[in-house]
Design a protein around this motif. Structure first.
Motif, short mmCIF file in Angstrom:
data_model
loop_
_atom_site.label_atom_id
_atom_site.label_comp_id
_atom_site.label_asym_id
_atom_site.label_seq_id
_atom_site.Cartn_x
_atom_site.Cartn_y
_atom_site.Cartn_z
N UNK A 1 0.81 -1.22 0.00
CA UNK A 1 0.00 0.00 0.00
C UNK A 1 0.84 1.27 0.00
N UNK A 2 2.06 1.18 0.50
CA UNK A 2 2.84 2.41 0.66
C UNK A 2 3.85 2.62 -0.46
N UNK A 3 3.60 2.06 -1.62
CA UNK A 3 4.54 2.29 -2.72
C UNK A 3 3.86 2.93 -3.91
N UNK A 4 4.62 3.73 -4.62
CA UNK A 4 4.12 4.41 -5.81
C UNK A 4 4.95 4.00 -7.03
N UNK A 5 6.26 4.06 -6.88
CA UNK A 5 7.13 3.78 -8.01
C UNK A 5 7.02 2.32 -8.43
N UNK A 6 7.03 2.07 -9.73
CA UNK A 6 6.92 0.70 -10.24
C UNK A 6 8.03 -0.18 -9.68
N UNK A 7 9.25 0.35 -9.67
CA UNK A 7 10.36 -0.47 -9.19
C UNK A 7 10.17 -0.83 -7.72
N UNK A 8 9.62 0.08 -6.96
CA UNK A 8 9.37 -0.19 -5.54
C UNK A 8 8.35 -1.32 -5.38
N UNK A 9 7.25 -1.21 -6.11
CA UNK A 9 6.21 -2.25 -6.04
C UNK A 9 6.78 -3.60 -6.42
#
Length: 567
Positions: free
Chosen positions: A16-24
């Motif tokens: 839930x706390x990610x935005x960037x594609x790489x982060x997800x």
RNA sequence: CGGGCUGUGGCGCAGCUUGGCAGCGCGCCUGCUUUGGGAGCAGGAGGUCGUCAGUUCAAAUCUGACCAGCCCGACCA
């Protein structure tokens, strides 16, 4: 590795706390887990990729005569005081007292320490040298974000060059520039070298390597025609002159009730269009007030203030400070008749006449301002932020403005560190001279993340072969079927025997789960082994990037896969 | 540092308005069936509801303080 015994905690849902594609994808794929803001644990898959990224960097550094070191992360604060960086790095420097009460810092970078070791260099005959290490860095960023792209503890390869003169530095700088371009290519990253501001690193010239990305935090201008490229913090552009009346009349103060902005004054009866207004900003530069003047339709680029004035701390003045200084509020300010305060004016105001600006009295402006006649400009500077579509400073063609991730940064430091730290050698005339240094940084985890930003699809990561955690995954469709499992095991052993890194998905899961996981974590090649294919003596090879599927004979599978991988 | 939002099982979330048994989906464990694109049935494990204090017969729910995380801005190699 057998997947059934591996720790690869994939998730079905995006965190839930990610935005960037790489982060997800890094979290969902079981590569990393967050411990606290900006601090991540590398899980086994993540560590494998990190290792490979480091191996590429190491190879390219060794290829340009780099010698690998490992310097400490705990430094005496005193050495940072000597270069003045306790102040210029203050916000991100993690510092504390050890148990004996001595002040120490956790290293955000290693110029000071490498320079200290370089103190043992005594003669020009020992130069040039190129030293590097791959080490953890600590930077207490005020705002970590985007997963591994902006963190507080990370790994960086930093190298340092030591030369007797600028010409030597130029060679090492070029070597690094070329090495970095090779590194990015191998990481599947398209990076553009751009002219940049050196900021807190000190030194003169610097080049950043920028990867275009909407989640990037930097802005870059690029000319498709001639190749000019620069960080917006430093970029310039060609803009058309504004036609002013040949001579300004007498200065005239006039009432402008309620006018507080450039836009207000444009529509005000008797006002002026934005490019015939002078925008006056009050800033505090290292504790001293200064006026910054720009054309009404131009935006300030704060980094240019720092670079142009040499101030290390730059901030807009507060409302109360402005009122006390000039006797009016922002919106009615001007530099006409101001003295005792430095006035920095943008080049676009040079030679301008019949301009309109604030009168330093609320609800009043002044017209007929002739910049040369009426304003005591302390220094002319480039202060303006370049906008998309403006003319290239070299060729005049329209510039492209885009957001980018900084994936590497190289600096010509000159003698910025050598002088305060006393790093000298004797030159060929027996004269003591400071060593000319360069420093060159590339963030390991940031580049992992950047590679994902550049290499993914809606199913997951699409690693470049060279940094994938495994080259091949063998997906066993019915691991409970002895013939199937035997075939898969034989292929697995065969490939390992050839040095191919293989992951054997022997989990008791449905095929769909396995296919999806394999795609999520981004293994370049998937070999599907199942009873249906075995009955015909065949298995299937799928290319992760293209999705292309090929049926191959099991007997020749190992040879064919090895051929695909070039081993 | 300013503004906004969020903390409930491994992950994603509901419940809070109006205080009264702590829930749902996924995942996990056991068994059976199933198996070439995220299976079905049955049984089960797992949570000091961010922390501390307060109000109350009773607090996930109300109040206060604090902590943590995310987003925007500032800042930033």
């Amino acid at each position: 590795m057998r997947w059934s015994q591996a720790f690869i905690p994939t998730l079905r849902d995006d965190p839930a706390d990610s935005e960037a594609v790489s982060h997800k994808l890094l979290v969902r794929g079981g590569y990393v887990r967050q411990l606290m803001s900006g601090i991540y644990s590398m899980l086994p898959l993540g560590q494998r990729v990190r290792d490979k990224v480091m191996a590429i960097i190491r190879e390219e550094m060794n290829a340009i005569n780099g010698q690998e070191f490992l310097l400490p992360n705990l430094h005496p604060r005193e050495i940072w005081d000597r270069t003045g960086r306790t102040v210029s790095f203050a916000e991100v420097l993690m510092t504390f007292d050890d148990n004996k009460g001595s002040p120490v810092v956790l290293s955000p970078t290693h110029e000071e320490i490498f320079a200290t070791v370089a103190g043992e260099l005594t003669s020009y005959k020992q130069l040039p040298q190129m030293w590097y290490h791959i080490q953890t860095k600590f930077r207490d960023e005020p705002r970590p974000k985007s997963g591994l792209l902006r963190v507080r503890e990370f790994t960086m390869k930093d190298s340092y060059s030591f030369d007797i003169d600028e010409a030597g530095l130029d060679v090492q700088f070029d070597n690094h520039r070329n090495a970095y371009l090779r590194i990015f290519e191998r990481l599947g990253i398209t990076a553009v070298p751009v002219a940049a501001s050196s900021g807190a690193m000190g030194g003169k010239e610097s080049v950043e390597f920028m990867m275009q990305s909407d989640i990037g935090e930097d802005s870059v201008v690029h000319c498709a025609n001639c190749g000019y490229a620069a960080n917006r913090e430093k970029a310039t552009s060609a803009i058309p002159d504004v036609d002013d009346p040949p001579e300004s009349g007498a200065l005239e103060v006039f009432d402008t009730p309620g006018v507080r902005t450039i836009a207000d004054l444009e529509v005000f009866e008797g006002g002026a269009v934005a490019d015939r207004q002078i925008k006056t900003l009050v800033y505090v530069l290292d504790g001293e007030f200064a006026l910054l003047l720009l054309r009404g339709d131009h935006a300030l680029e704060e980094q240019k203030v720092q670079d142009g004035t040499g101030a290390s701390e730059v901030r807009p003045a507060h409302e109360e400070e402005i009122r006390a200084l000039l006797g009016a509020d922002a919106g009615s300010l001007g530099a006409v008749g101001v003295d005792g305060i430095p006035v920095y004016a943008d080049h676009a105001l040079s030679g301008r006449s019949s301009m309109t600006t604030g009168a330093n009295e609320n609800d009043k402006h002044i017209r007929n301002v002739d910049v040369a006649r009426d304003i005591a400009v302390t220094k002319w500077l480039d202060l303006r932020s370049v906008e998309d579509g403006e003319g290239c400073p070299n060729c005049g063609e329209p510039l492209n403005l885009f957001k980018a991730i900084e994936v590497g940064h190289i600096f010509k430091l000159g003698t910025f560190y050598a002088e305060p730290l006393g790093v000298n050698v004797l030159d060929e005339h027996g004269k003591t001279v400071p060593i000319v240094m360069g420093s060159y940084g590339i963030g390991v985890e940031r580049n992992m993340a950047a590679s994902i930003e550049a290499n993914h699809d809606d199913k997951g990561i699409v690693w470049p072969l060279e940094i994938a955690p495994f080259a091949v995954v063998i997906t066993v469709i019915r691991p409970d079927d002895a013939a199937t499992m035997d075939t898969a095991e034989a292929l697995y052993a065969n490939l390992w025997g050839r040095g191919v890194e293989v992951l054997l998905d022997d989990r008791d899961e449905r095929p769909g789960v396995k296919f999806n996981d394999a795609e999520l974590i981004g293994i370049p090649y998937r070999v599907t082994v199942g009873p249906r294919g075995i009955a015909e003596g065949m298995c299937e090879v799928v290319d992760r990037r293209t999705g292309e599927s090929t049926e191959i004979a099991i007997d020749s599978a190992a040879d064919e896969i090895a051929g695909l991988l070039g081993v």
